[in-house]
Enzyme design. Structure first.
Site, mmCIF file in Angstrom:
data_model
loop_
_atom_site.group_PDB
_atom_site.id
_atom_site.type_symbol
_atom_site.label_atom_id
_atom_site.label_comp_id
_atom_site.label_asym_id
_atom_site.label_seq_id
_atom_site.Cartn_x
_atom_site.Cartn_y
_atom_site.Cartn_z
ATOM 1 N N GLU A 250 3.001 5.058 1.888
ATOM 2 C CA GLU A 250 1.862 4.828 2.140
ATOM 3 C C GLU A 250 1.382 3.642 2.801
ATOM 4 O OE1 GLU A 250 -0.981 6.649 2.461
ATOM 5 O OE2 GLU A 250 0.267 7.797 0.974
ATOM 6 N N CYS A 284 -6.573 0.423 1.662
ATOM 7 C CA CYS A 284 -6.067 1.323 3.073
ATOM 8 C C CYS A 284 -6.952 2.277 3.254
ATOM 9 C CB CYS A 284 -4.735 1.946 2.687
ATOM 10 S SG CYS A 284 -4.104 2.076 0.990
#
Ligand code: UN1
Length: 497
Positions: A250, A284
């Site tokens: 990720e 993110c």
């Protein structure tokens, strides 16, 4: 005198073999020392993995619903300690208290979801082509899972990985970010209190280049789950590819929020403030590009600048603070570097642009919330993840152009569209290259029971959250049971002419 913390290895809190420690300080005021934490090395990891392999053998035999009961107790304990953990998390990594509370809540949601999953770890039964024969699938645990996590969601992200790993029957070697070892320690204490067997969980503090790499390269760790930068993820991918390991990545994002001329602009304004400057832009999923339709561009930008200037920087524990510090000096310097690059490239600084160090901010890593307008597609600020409070504003003439701008980056995590036109919303959901699209909500706000992850260089095809992550942490096994008492040959006896 600040406390010296330990690793949790082989069922006990132990000092690292290296004998080395580092200091963990409050990013809002570096005079505040939280504690000394181990700078562990390869030998610590080796010992943790040996112990985890033993822990795995015991834990895998516990019926899944009982493992689920342990996860439920973990959720209960997180509820009990929510406020306390949130406060110490703000002290450790800086984001405001409302956000650290949300971070713990995400862990609670993930725990209760995992508890439920303990009673529905489903395989499926399908008819066999042969008579009197069962055909079915079931899920098996895999082994020792290496869990490597970042600083920005010190509770939520470890729980996204550790809870499904444990529910599936794996043992865990956990390395939290060097910036948030205290929250990692709190989490492990709760796991133990809830009844996770001591050898099923190991906590090894230290740097990625020593501890993280040693976990990834260890032959007895067949699965790795990592959240962090795309650069490190690529490196881990090489090691895992060579060693045939299962890896969930990720990584970066360059998420855009598109505002069309028919949008509710008040709503969009609240959305971009939260999306771009929540967690000081260190997500993110942060909104790092704002793509405005030309008809509302100037109006919206003026209102945005006005509101951004009013955001109050400060210690996240104070109720008057809107935006906390950056995590450390390197992160601050990186943001300053991007401000310099954007200025050099001719982007127009609308507000912010400087390190903030006046008054109460003198001893922290603060950067002003910053907006650049007139940013051109394919410029540095438009393409690269800053991971700081810097928003790049672009102007477009149509939804098609906005979608092209959105898609023309290497990442594809989150995306957002503000519109009141159903057809535009539909088109965005169809055409935005991202793992997540929000309509009339900013790029952040993922919920624990839905899959989380991105396309292109954001990830490698796996998802966290929801039930998909349970497939990552377990192996499919197929069982055939032939009750016919005779040899039945698949493909042959049913079709023997
Ligand atoms: C991250 O940005 O690193 O949707 C994770 C969100 C949070 C999780 C973000 N629930 O922003």
């Amino acid at each position: 005198m600040a406390k010296t913390f330990k690793n949790f290895i082989a069922g006990a809190w132990v000092a690292p073999f290296t004998g080395e420690y580092y200091e963990n300080r409050n990013p809002a005021d570096w005079r505040d020392l939280i504690g000394r934490f181990p700078s562990s090395g390869k030998r610590d990891v080796a010992r943790a993995v040996r112990s985890a392999a033993r822990g795995f053998e015991a834990w895998r035999r516990v019926p899944v619903p009982q493992r689920g009961d342990v996860l439920r107790r973990i959720g209960d304990l997180l509820v009990r300690d929510k406020e306390d953990i949130a406060r110490s998390m703000t002290r450790e990594m800086g984001k405001v208290l409302a956000e650290t509370r949300g971070d713990v809540q995400e862990g609670i949601d993930t725990a209760y979801y995992a508890a439920g999953e303990g009673r529905r770890r489903m395989g499926y039964t399908v008819p066999s082509e042969l008579r009197n024969k069962f055909a079915m699938t079931l899920r098996r645990p895999i082994g020792v899972a290496g869990i490597i996590t970042p600083f920005n969601f010190p509770m939520a992200i470890p729980t996204w990985k550790i809870f499904p790993a444990l529910l599936c029957g794996n043992a865990v070697v956990f390395k939290p970010s060097v910036d948030v070892p205290h929250t990692g320690t709190r989490l492990v204490e709760i796991l133990l209190e809830a009844g996770v067997p001591p050898e099923a969980v190991q906590l090894v503090h230290g740097r990625g280049s020593s501890v993280g790499d040693a976990i990834v390269a260890h032959p007895q760790v067949p699965l790795i789950s990592y959240t962090g930068s795309t650069e490190v993820g690529s490196r881990l991918g090489e090691t895992c590819g060579r060693m045939h390991k299962r890896l969930s990545l990720e990584m970066g994002g360059k998420n855009a929020m598109i505002v069309m001329d028919d949008a509710d602009l008040d709503l969009a304004l609240e959305g971009v403030l939260w999306g771009a400057f929540g967690t000081t832009g260190q997500r993110c999923t942060a909104t790092s590009r704002l793509v405005l339709h030309r008809k509302i561009h100037d109006r919206f930008l003026r209102r945005l600048a006005d509101r951004v200037e009013k955001l109050r920087l400060g210690d996240g524990l104070l109720p008057t603070t809107d935006v906390g510090p950056m995590i450390n000096e390197a992160a601050l310097r990186n943001t300053m570097r991007y401000v310099a690059i954007a200025t050099d490239e001719g982007d127009e600084l609308v507000t912010g642009g400087k390190r903030a160090r006046g008054g109460k901010l003198a001893h922290g890593w603060f950067h002003q919330p910053t907006v650049f307008a007139g940013v051109k597609p394919r410029s540095h600020l438009e393409q690269e993840e800053v991971f700081g409070p810097v928003l790049a504003v672009l102007r477009v003439g149509s939804l098609d152009e906005a979608i092209r701008v959105n898609n023309d980056v290497r990442y594809g995590l989150s995306s957002a569209l503000y519109t009141n036109d159903l057809r535009s919303a539909y088109k965005a959901i169809e055409d935005l290259d991202a793992g997540i699209t929000y309509v009339n909500a900013p790029t952040i706000g993922a919920e624990a029971h839905l899959p989380f992850g991105g396309v292109k260089e954001t990830g490698n095809g796996h998802r966290e959250g929801g039930w998909q992550v349970y497939d990552f942490f377990s192996e499919t096994k197929v069982a055939y049971i032939d009750c016919s008492g005779v040899l039945q040959r698949a493909q042959i006896d049913t079709y023997d002419v």
